[in-house]
Design a protein around this motif. Sequence first.
Motif, PDB file in Angstrom:
ATOM      1  N   ARG A 169       0.759  -1.168   0.138  1.00  0.00           N
ATOM      2  CA  ARG A 169      -0.018  -0.048   0.061  1.00  0.00           C
ATOM      3  C   ARG A 169       0.842   1.266   0.288  1.00  0.00           C
ATOM      4  O   ARG A 169       0.646   2.353  -0.854  1.00  0.00           O
ATOM      5  CB  ARG A 169      -0.848  -0.050   1.390  1.00  0.00           C
ATOM      6  CG  ARG A 169      -2.183  -0.853   1.060  1.00  0.00           C
ATOM      7  CD  ARG A 169      -3.087  -0.850   2.335  1.00  0.00           C
ATOM      8  NE  ARG A 169      -4.059  -1.702   2.241  1.00  0.00           N
ATOM      9  CZ  ARG A 169      -4.668  -2.437   3.193  1.00  0.00           C
ATOM     10  NH1 ARG A 169      -4.350  -2.122   4.520  1.00  0.00           N
ATOM     11  NH2 ARG A 169      -5.789  -3.202   3.052  1.00  0.00           N
ATOM     12  N   ARG A 172       2.506   1.998  -3.346  1.00  0.00           N
ATOM     13  CA  ARG A 172       1.441   2.326  -4.376  1.00  0.00           C
ATOM     14  C   ARG A 172       0.697   3.676  -3.997  1.00  0.00           C
ATOM     15  O   ARG A 172       0.781   4.687  -4.877  1.00  0.00           O
ATOM     16  CB  ARG A 172       0.212   1.357  -4.271  1.00  0.00           C
ATOM     17  CG  ARG A 172      -1.182   1.602  -5.177  1.00  0.00           C
ATOM     18  CD  ARG A 172      -1.955   0.580  -4.896  1.00  0.00           C
ATOM     19  NE  ARG A 172      -3.434   1.098  -4.786  1.00  0.00           N
ATOM     20  CZ  ARG A 172      -4.046   1.470  -5.603  1.00  0.00           C
ATOM     21  NH1 ARG A 172      -3.681   1.345  -6.970  1.00  0.00           N
ATOM     22  NH2 ARG A 172      -5.432   1.809  -5.408  1.00  0.00           N
ATOM     23  N   GLU A 173       0.216   3.715  -2.781  1.00  0.00           N
ATOM     24  CA  GLU A 173      -0.334   5.302  -2.403  1.00  0.00           C
ATOM     25  C   GLU A 173       0.292   6.167  -1.977  1.00  0.00           C
ATOM     26  O   GLU A 173       0.151   7.259  -2.506  1.00  0.00           O
ATOM     27  CB  GLU A 173      -1.365   4.887  -1.309  1.00  0.00           C
ATOM     28  CG  GLU A 173      -2.574   3.832  -1.480  1.00  0.00           C
ATOM     29  CD  GLU A 173      -3.129   3.290  -0.347  1.00  0.00           C
ATOM     30  OE1 GLU A 173      -3.178   3.761   0.659  1.00  0.00           O
ATOM     31  OE2 GLU A 173      -3.740   2.080  -0.714  1.00  0.00           O
TER      32      GLU A 173
END
Length: 285
Positions: A169, A172-173
């Motif tokens: 995460r 990606r974020e």
Amino acid sequence: MLAVIGGSGIYDIDGLEEAQWQSVDTPWGAPSDQILTGRLHGVAMAFLPRHGRGHVHSPTDVPYRANIDALKRLGATHVLSISACGSFRDEMAPGHFVMVDQYIDRTVSRESSFFGTGCVAHVSMAHPICMGLSRAAGDAARQAGVTVHEGGTYLVMEGPQFSTLAESRMYREVWGCDVIGMTNMPEAKLAREAELHYATIAMVTDYDSWHPDHGDVDVASIVAVLQGNAAHARDTVANLARIFGGAGCPTGCETALDFAIMTAPGKRDPVLLGKLDAVAGRVLG
Ligand SMILES: CSC[C@H]1O[C@H](OP(=O)(O)O)[C@H](O)[C@@H]1O
Ligand SMILES: Nc1ncnc2[nH]cnc12
């Protein structure tokens, strides 16, 4: 000469004329395997399976320096890496190819330079990919019928374990990465130090572990996608050989060492200079 480094699932290329597996010695030890040389559509080619035939070397233990040195020693000017990767983007789906243009290097346990004490050099990695080779490889993949995404940031993790959900995460974020793999660093850094034109096709095999609609990444599903992709990879290489002559370089890869070496001539270590014969012979004489 156009060299191809084949990643997971790619241990051979076919269709080469005058094909021959050759052993190459380097001052950095033995490469991952013998190197397959030959000609494809009139172009001199070299192929090296990154993990060795039979997938012997883990991402941490791939002899990256020996591999790049050996390819340059054989006469390679261009190196196309074909790598399996996980995707952080819905639209970059398994089976698609991503023409990577940036990296974030999270590796911690690898020799990442040919240079060091006795001959210090600092090359630019601002633009790590040869955009001439990358565009030609993207065109070759499209001609093979593949869905190709131009541009993407590849997170290079140490592995060999896959990422935790929290890491996936974050990459990606928070960090804005597009794909993830374990091998393109230090390979791209070493190719730049060796003044080789380097580009990567990242073949998406999975959605890592972040995707709510897909299961966590596992090797069995990666291998299944890779097997489905084998013909695409093979056709891409053949198409690239056909159009290769047109690949110019706006990146300046072949002059990367022009102003990079800091160590005064009188302070250079003759032993290290000897090892740099193939990689930096152009500037060290
Ligand atoms: C078999 S999945 C993990 C493995 O596959 C990729 O290797 P390569 O870049 O050589 O295709 C990934 O980076 C991992 O090393
Ligand atoms: N999800 C993933 N993480 C790291 N390396 C990979 N290679 C293929 N898929 C991967």
